[in-house]
Design a protein around this motif. Structure first.
Motif, mmCIF file in Angstrom:
data_model
loop_
_atom_site.group_PDB
_atom_site.id
_atom_site.type_symbol
_atom_site.label_atom_id
_atom_site.label_comp_id
_atom_site.label_asym_id
_atom_site.label_seq_id
_atom_site.Cartn_x
_atom_site.Cartn_y
_atom_site.Cartn_z
ATOM 1 N N SER A 115 0.903 -1.229 -0.148
ATOM 2 C CA SER A 115 -0.078 0.226 -0.008
ATOM 3 C C SER A 115 0.894 1.167 0.076
ATOM 4 O O SER A 115 1.973 1.383 0.912
ATOM 5 C CB SER A 115 -0.975 -0.033 1.251
ATOM 6 N N ASP A 166 1.244 3.091 3.352
ATOM 7 C CA ASP A 166 2.087 2.334 4.434
ATOM 8 C C ASP A 166 3.647 2.700 4.337
ATOM 9 O O ASP A 166 4.258 1.790 4.567
ATOM 10 C CB ASP A 166 1.927 0.992 4.325
ATOM 11 N N THR A 169 -4.163 -3.322 3.514
ATOM 12 C CA THR A 169 -2.920 -2.687 3.297
ATOM 13 C C THR A 169 -1.707 -3.412 3.521
ATOM 14 O O THR A 169 -0.323 -3.138 3.345
ATOM 15 C CB THR A 169 -2.783 -1.223 4.276
#
Length: 344
Positions: A242, A245, A286
């Motif tokens: 992601s 992240d 994520t």
């Protein structure tokens, strides 16, 4: 001899037409004609856009006023609207739902003359932070499954306004192209227990022939089976599924790589129009071991015609190994010139 090359992620085939062998100067790039006139994105004209959703500006300054460095507003002519419910339903064999989504414009800098490639590294990083912040915010909406960030640079690439900007569309479904990547990378992971993107990065760094630029955290490559001449992917070396992240300092490092990549394209291709797209994990997913976020940059140098539309194949007249070499050899100044205050 021409080559058929298979994309290792989604199994899409492309034709590398080596006999055409086009170099940067072989492509005819129509110069952008500056129209001038009123610009709703310039400072002082904030009242002419929809109210701002988010802006980076000094603390204490009022919203919808000058003084911002990055500004996000709703698209005045949205592809999807944010108010309402999805109401998924069927009509016989057909499926449909209401056109619910978010459609936003990220105005990248107050300077009308600036382009993304002429921003300073901190200014470029602010644009990348804005992408992250908007994805994070919209990911909280349970109606959305995917947030797509994209940029159209130049009229031939779909830009309707000269002032440099990106766009965001929040979708209630995962786009088919992203779903193909998710499925293809999952198949690779189940077979080898490794991320296909990580494998690709490892091989590209070892071979070096398709690497355009790299730093300690990111790499820019011309992919093995590119759809268009001088197509470039930018990927984190460390596995991240992601885009949101990452640590703040990583976005700054991304800007340090992304900026010279765009500047090299500007020099090599005479500021050709381009599109770029951010492919990232679906919202609320994520941490995917098999998927790897990345930017895909595609200069607009060729057109899709009957064969491409009819077959799904892409014909690319420039081998990616040649494209990467041309871009590596581009001579740049030490840093991008700073984008000054708006003069409009």
């Amino acid at each position: 001899m021409p080559e058929l090359r298979k994309d290792p992620i989604i199994s899409r085939w492309v034709i590398i037409s080596t006999e055409r062998g086009k170099r940067p100067h072989d492509f005819v790039v129509e110069p952008e004609v500056t129209k001038g006139g009123f610009c709703p994105f310039c400072p002082g004209n904030e009242h002419t856009t929809p109210p701002e959703i988010m802006a980076y500006r000094p603390a204490g300054q009022p919203a919808n006023s000058p003084g911002w460095t990055v500004r996000v507003v709703s698209n005045k002519f949205p592809a999807l609207v944010i108010e309402g419910e999805l109401d998924r339903r069927g009509e016989g064999m057909y499926d449909l739902m209401n056109g619910i989504g978010a459609h936003e414009v990220i105005i990248e800098n107050p300077n009308h003359q600036a382009t993304l490639s002429t921003l300073t590294i901190p200014q470029f990083a602010d644009v990348l932070y804005a992408y992250r912040d908007r994805i994070r915010d919209l990911s909280r909406d349970p109606r959305f499954r995917y947030i797509l960030i994209f940029k159209n640079s130049g009229r031939a690439a779909g830009a309707s306004l000269e002032h440099s900007h990106s766009q965001l569309i929040g979708l209630p479904i995962v786009p088919e192209l992203v779903q193909e990547e998710l499925s293809g990378s999952l198949m690779h992971y189940r077979l080898k227990e490794r991320c296909v993107f990580c494998d690709m990065i490892r091989q590209e760094l070892q071979q070096g022939v398709r690497v355009v630029l790299e730093n300690e955290l990111f790499v820019a490559i011309c992919p093995f089976a590119p759809r268009s001449p001088f197509e470039i992917w930018i990927l984190p070396k460390k596995h991240h599924s992601s885009y949101i992240d990452m640590l703040d300092k990583e976005y700054l490092k991304l800007a340090e790589l992304f900026s010279p990549v765009l500047r090299r394209l500007d020099v090599a291709l005479n500021r050709a129009p381009y599109n770029f797209i951010l492919h990232t994990a679906p919202v609320r997913e994520t941490h995917m071991e098999h998927y790897h976020w990345h930017f895909e940059i595609m200069p607009k140098l060729t057109l899709m015609a009957g064969f491409e539309w009819g077959s799904g194949f892409f014909i690319n007249p420039t081998p990616p190994e040649d494209a990467a070499r041309y871009l590596r050899e581009v001579q740049l100044e030490e840093a991008a010139p700073p984008a000054g205050e708006s003069t409009t």
